[in-house]
Design a protein around this motif. Structure first.
Motif, PDB file in Angstrom:
ATOM      1  N   PRO A 132       1.967  10.388 -25.234  1.00 28.59           N
ATOM      2  CA  PRO A 132       2.907  10.683 -26.320  1.00 28.59           C
ATOM      3  C   PRO A 132       2.888   9.571 -27.363  1.00 28.59           C
ATOM      4  N   PRO A 133       2.608   9.884 -28.619  1.00 26.98           N
ATOM      5  CA  PRO A 133       2.359   8.832 -29.617  1.00 26.98           C
ATOM      6  C   PRO A 133       3.567   7.998 -30.022  1.00 26.98           C
ATOM      7  N   ARG A 134       4.772   8.418 -29.670  1.00 31.10           N
ATOM      8  CA  ARG A 134       5.970   7.651 -30.031  1.00 31.10           C
ATOM      9  C   ARG A 134       6.459   6.757 -28.894  1.00 31.10           C
ATOM     10  N   LEU A 135       5.886   6.961 -27.718  1.00 32.95           N
ATOM     11  CA  LEU A 135       6.447   6.357 -26.514  1.00 32.95           C
ATOM     12  C   LEU A 135       6.312   4.840 -26.484  1.00 32.95           C
ATOM     13  N   ALA A 136       5.163   4.314 -26.869  1.00 33.32           N
ATOM     14  CA  ALA A 136       4.965   2.854 -26.820  1.00 33.32           C
ATOM     15  C   ALA A 136       5.949   2.142 -27.743  1.00 33.32           C
ATOM     16  N   ARG A 137       6.145   2.665 -28.938  1.00 34.41           N
ATOM     17  CA  ARG A 137       7.104   2.057 -29.872  1.00 34.41           C
ATOM     18  C   ARG A 137       8.514   2.126 -29.313  1.00 34.41           C
ATOM     19  N   ALA A 138       8.842   3.264 -28.697  1.00 31.95           N
ATOM     20  CA  ALA A 138      10.181   3.427 -28.132  1.00 31.95           C
ATOM     21  C   ALA A 138      10.421   2.427 -27.002  1.00 31.95           C
ATOM     22  N   ARG A 139       9.443   2.289 -26.125  1.00 38.28           N
ATOM     23  CA  ARG A 139       9.594   1.353 -25.013  1.00 38.28           C
ATOM     24  C   ARG A 139       9.704  -0.075 -25.503  1.00 38.28           C
ATOM     25  N   ALA A 140       8.985  -0.406 -26.581  1.00 36.43           N
ATOM     26  CA  ALA A 140       9.065  -1.752 -27.130  1.00 36.43           C
ATOM     27  C   ALA A 140      10.459  -2.073 -27.649  1.00 36.43           C
ATOM     28  N   LEU A 141      11.226  -1.031 -27.996  1.00 39.63           N
ATOM     29  CA  LEU A 141      12.599  -1.213 -28.462  1.00 39.63           C
ATOM     30  C   LEU A 141      13.607  -1.201 -27.321  1.00 39.63           C
ATOM     31  N   GLY A 142      13.123  -0.929 -26.099  1.00 45.75           N
ATOM     32  CA  GLY A 142      14.014  -0.913 -24.948  1.00 45.75           C
ATOM     33  C   GLY A 142      14.428   0.460 -24.495  1.00 45.75           C
ATOM     34  N   VAL A 143      13.784   1.515 -25.004  1.00 46.05           N
ATOM     35  CA  VAL A 143      14.110   2.870 -24.564  1.00 46.05           C
ATOM     36  C   VAL A 143      13.698   3.018 -23.101  1.00 46.05           C
ATOM     37  N   PRO A 144      14.603   3.504 -22.230  1.00 45.65           N
ATOM     38  CA  PRO A 144      14.349   3.499 -20.777  1.00 45.65           C
ATOM     39  C   PRO A 144      13.524   4.677 -20.287  1.00 45.65           C
ATOM     40  N   LEU A 145      12.349   4.874 -20.850  1.00 42.04           N
ATOM     41  CA  LEU A 145      11.488   5.983 -20.441  1.00 42.04           C
ATOM     42  C   LEU A 145      10.141   5.442 -19.990  1.00 42.04           C
ATOM     43  N   ASP A 165      24.833  12.908 -25.870  1.00 45.86           N
ATOM     44  CA  ASP A 165      23.529  13.367 -26.351  1.00 45.86           C
ATOM     45  C   ASP A 165      22.415  12.554 -25.691  1.00 45.86           C
ATOM     46  N   PHE A 166      21.430  13.244 -25.118  1.00 43.04           N
ATOM     47  CA  PHE A 166      20.322  12.527 -24.485  1.00 43.04           C
ATOM     48  C   PHE A 166      19.481  11.751 -25.499  1.00 43.04           C
ATOM     49  N   GLN A 167      19.581  12.100 -26.774  1.00 39.35           N
ATOM     50  CA  GLN A 167      18.905  11.304 -27.792  1.00 39.35           C
ATOM     51  C   GLN A 167      19.463   9.885 -27.813  1.00 39.35           C
ATOM     52  N   LEU A 168      20.731   9.748 -27.456  1.00 40.66           N
ATOM     53  CA  LEU A 168      21.360   8.428 -27.338  1.00 40.66           C
ATOM     54  C   LEU A 168      21.195   7.863 -25.936  1.00 40.66           C
ATOM     55  N   ARG A 169      21.471   8.676 -24.920  1.00 37.71           N
ATOM     56  CA  ARG A 169      21.520   8.196 -23.539  1.00 37.71           C
ATOM     57  C   ARG A 169      20.150   7.873 -22.962  1.00 37.71           C
ATOM     58  N   ARG A 170      19.123   8.616 -23.363  1.00 34.53           N
ATOM     59  CA  ARG A 170      17.811   8.447 -22.746  1.00 34.53           C
ATOM     60  C   ARG A 170      16.711   8.077 -23.746  1.00 34.53           C
ATOM     61  N   HIS A 171      16.820   8.552 -24.978  1.00 39.45           N
ATOM     62  CA  HIS A 171      15.765   8.308 -25.963  1.00 39.45           C
ATOM     63  C   HIS A 171      16.107   7.147 -26.897  1.00 39.45           C
ATOM     64  N   SER A 172      17.069   6.329 -26.517  1.00 41.30           N
ATOM     65  CA  SER A 172      17.406   5.141 -27.302  1.00 41.30           C
ATOM     66  C   SER A 172      17.739   3.999 -26.344  1.00 41.30           C
ATOM     67  N   PRO A 173      17.757   2.760 -26.815  1.00 39.21           N
ATOM     68  CA  PRO A 173      18.101   1.627 -25.950  1.00 39.21           C
ATOM     69  C   PRO A 173      19.595   1.372 -25.856  1.00 39.21           C
ATOM     70  N   PHE A 174      20.418   2.215 -26.478  1.00 40.68           N
ATOM     71  CA  PHE A 174      21.846   1.948 -26.582  1.00 40.68           C
ATOM     72  C   PHE A 174      22.642   2.683 -25.507  1.00 40.68           C
ATOM     73  N   ASP A 175      23.719   2.050 -25.065  1.00 39.43           N
ATOM     74  CA  ASP A 175      24.616   2.664 -24.088  1.00 39.43           C
ATOM     75  C   ASP A 175      25.707   3.488 -24.763  1.00 39.43           C
ATOM     76  N   SER A 176      25.979   3.181 -26.020  1.00 39.17           N
ATOM     77  CA  SER A 176      27.023   3.874 -26.768  1.00 39.17           C
ATOM     78  C   SER A 176      26.680   3.824 -28.246  1.00 39.17           C
ATOM     79  N   PHE A 177      27.175   4.803 -28.995  1.00 39.16           N
ATOM     80  CA  PHE A 177      26.942   4.789 -30.435  1.00 39.16           C
ATOM     81  C   PHE A 177      27.685   3.630 -31.100  1.00 39.16           C
ATOM     82  N   GLU A 178      28.643   3.066 -30.400  1.00 37.59           N
ATOM     83  CA  GLU A 178      29.339   1.895 -30.933  1.00 37.59           C
ATOM     84  C   GLU A 178      28.348   0.753 -31.189  1.00 37.59           C
ATOM     85  N   GLN A 179      27.337   0.634 -30.358  1.00 34.22           N
ATOM     86  CA  GLN A 179      26.325  -0.404 -30.556  1.00 34.22           C
ATOM     87  C   GLN A 179      25.508  -0.140 -31.819  1.00 34.22           C
ATOM     88  N   VAL A 180      25.293   1.119 -32.128  1.00 31.48           N
ATOM     89  CA  VAL A 180      24.600   1.477 -33.373  1.00 31.48           C
ATOM     90  C   VAL A 180      25.433   1.045 -34.578  1.00 31.48           C
TER      91      VAL A 180
END
Length: 440
Positions: free
Chosen positions: A427-440, A244-259
């Protein structure tokens, strides 16, 4: 206006004869071909680029070309294609596929209007249609004042369930598309698919899993009954697919195991000792990762093995009935939980991760004092969402796909995406996402 950019679609429209619409990969459905036909009938120039044999199967003939080069040659190709053909509008399904990410970047540089489709956030019976990006790249506002204003401007929206999904329209097109790509791979040897599992292995695993569905559902019902009988206090954590790209691109995690590691550690160190977690498998998971085994190993490592339970069947409605709340990465299951009146904590800025809708504190505070959704704001959010970034129709329903094509074509024709002032830049969510390490 709280950062909401007002715009009048009519001021952005050229005459139909001047508009050239390029379609890239669509969902596994006749949707894009039907949408293109409708735009062509309105006088628009319609183009299509195919990347693989499955794409060609869905749409070939007039206005279609095939890209058979290496992915490294795609940026230059699409940049030249947009300019040479005078493309004014780009339509594609999902914004994070390799070819699509590059195309959006090049399109925006050339002032091309970008329309991104995805399965509906309010499914079944809806499709998502947003300008430029989705999820953490969505331009839909994230502040309650703007959302309430959009809902008021939009008025009441008919949310009656329509176009129920057909099992065969969910599975058959997927199988035909991917097997076509497997057997006709020599025709598109450099194509890089966006999925992560070998299709044939995935289908074989899926078939075996389907044969065991009744047994899995019964086991899930038994587990829930046991938890209810023991009056166990639990939160639900829906699993998301590794692909899921919600995990692969819209999150800082490489696998759901990290979640799972983050949640289990917090459960062990910060949650009341009588609080448990119920994991719910994704309905499309075919078992490549062995999540029951992975979750048991991790739970034992953090000393919470007796407080973690795995549901590998059934839906979410039943576990939601007794749940204290829902922890999620950024699944649409979180929106379902909000609609069920449950507190929700997202680990990255999901589309619905909005103050007064979701818990804005950390996991530690969520375990002890979860914030419940404001019902008026939730109603306004759903109303605003439906009116501005969703269209009626479904690729998994024979009638619904025709309705979706009509609605998408109309929206693209008048450039009425993110309507009622629901386009905020950046995009209003992007700065928060990047601060968490999201690779966008």
């Amino acid at each position: 206006m709280s950062g909401v950019a007002e715009h009048s679609p009519a001021t952005e429209i050229r005459s139909n004869a001047e508009r050239q619409v390029l379609f890239l990969q669509g969902p596994l459905s006749p949707l894009y071909k039907l949408t293109g036909d409708r735009l062509e009938a309105l006088g628009f120039g319609v183009h299509r680029i195919n990347f693989c044999a499955g794409d060609w199967l869905h749409w070939h003939g007039k206005g279609c070309v095939s890209f058979k080069r290496r992915p490294t040659e795609w940026p230059a190709f699409i940049e030249d294609y947009l300019r040479t053909h005078g493309i004014t509008d780009l339509v594609l399904h999902g914004d994070q596929r390799l070819y699509h990410r590059v195309a959006i970047e090049k399109a925006i540089q050339q002032d091309v209007y970008v329309a991104v489709t995805e399965l509906g956030a309010l499914r079944p019976g809806w499709m998502t249609l947003e300008r430029n990006g989705l999820s953490t790249l969505s331009h839909f506002p994230s502040d309650p004042v703007s959302i309430m204003r959009i809902a008021e401007a939009a008025g009441q929206v008919d949310l009656t369930p329509k176009y129920p999904s057909s099992f065969w329209l969910q599975t058959a097109p997927d199988v035909v598309y991917n097997l076509t790509n497997v057997f006709l791979k020599p025709l598109f040897p450099a194509y890089q698919r966006h999925t992560i599992y070998p299709p044939i292995q995935e289908y074989l695993r899926g078939a075996v899993r389907l044969l065991k569905e009744k047994r899995r559902n019964q086991a899930a019902e038994h587990l829930l009954a046991s938890l209810r009988e023991k009056a166990v206090r639990y939160y639900v954590l829906p699993l998301q697919l590794e692909g899921d790209f919600q995990l692969r691109r819209h999150s800082p995690f490489d696998s759901f195991e990290q979640v799972l590691e983050i949640v289990f550690q917090s459960l062990a160190e910060e949650a009341p000792e009588d609080v448990h977690i119920v994991l719910k498998s994704h309905p499309l998971d075919v078992g490549f990762e062995d999540w029951p085994g992975v979750s048991k190993r991790l739970a034992d490592r953090f000393g919470v093995g007796d407080r973690v339970h795995f549901l590998d069947g059934g839906g979410l409605a039943k576990p939601f009935e007794e749940a204290l709340g829902v922890v999620t990465l950024n699944s649409t299951a979180g929106l379902e939980a909000l609609q069920a009146g449950l507190p929700v904590k997202t680990l990255v800025p999901a589309h619905y991760d909005i103050a007064d809708l979701t818990h804005q504190g950390d996991l530690a505070t969520f375990w002890h004092d979860p914030v419940y959704p404001d019902t008026d704001l939730l109603s306004a959010y759903i109303q605003a969402l439906a009116a501005s970034t969703q269209v009626r129709g479904s690729i998994h329903n024979a009638e619904g796909v025709v309705v979706a094509a009509d609605n998408i074509a109309r929206k693209v024709a008048i450039r009425d995406l993110n309507s009622f002032g629901s386009y905020v830049d950046p995009p209003p969510r992007l700065a928060r996402a990047r601060a968490l390490g999201v690779p966008l």
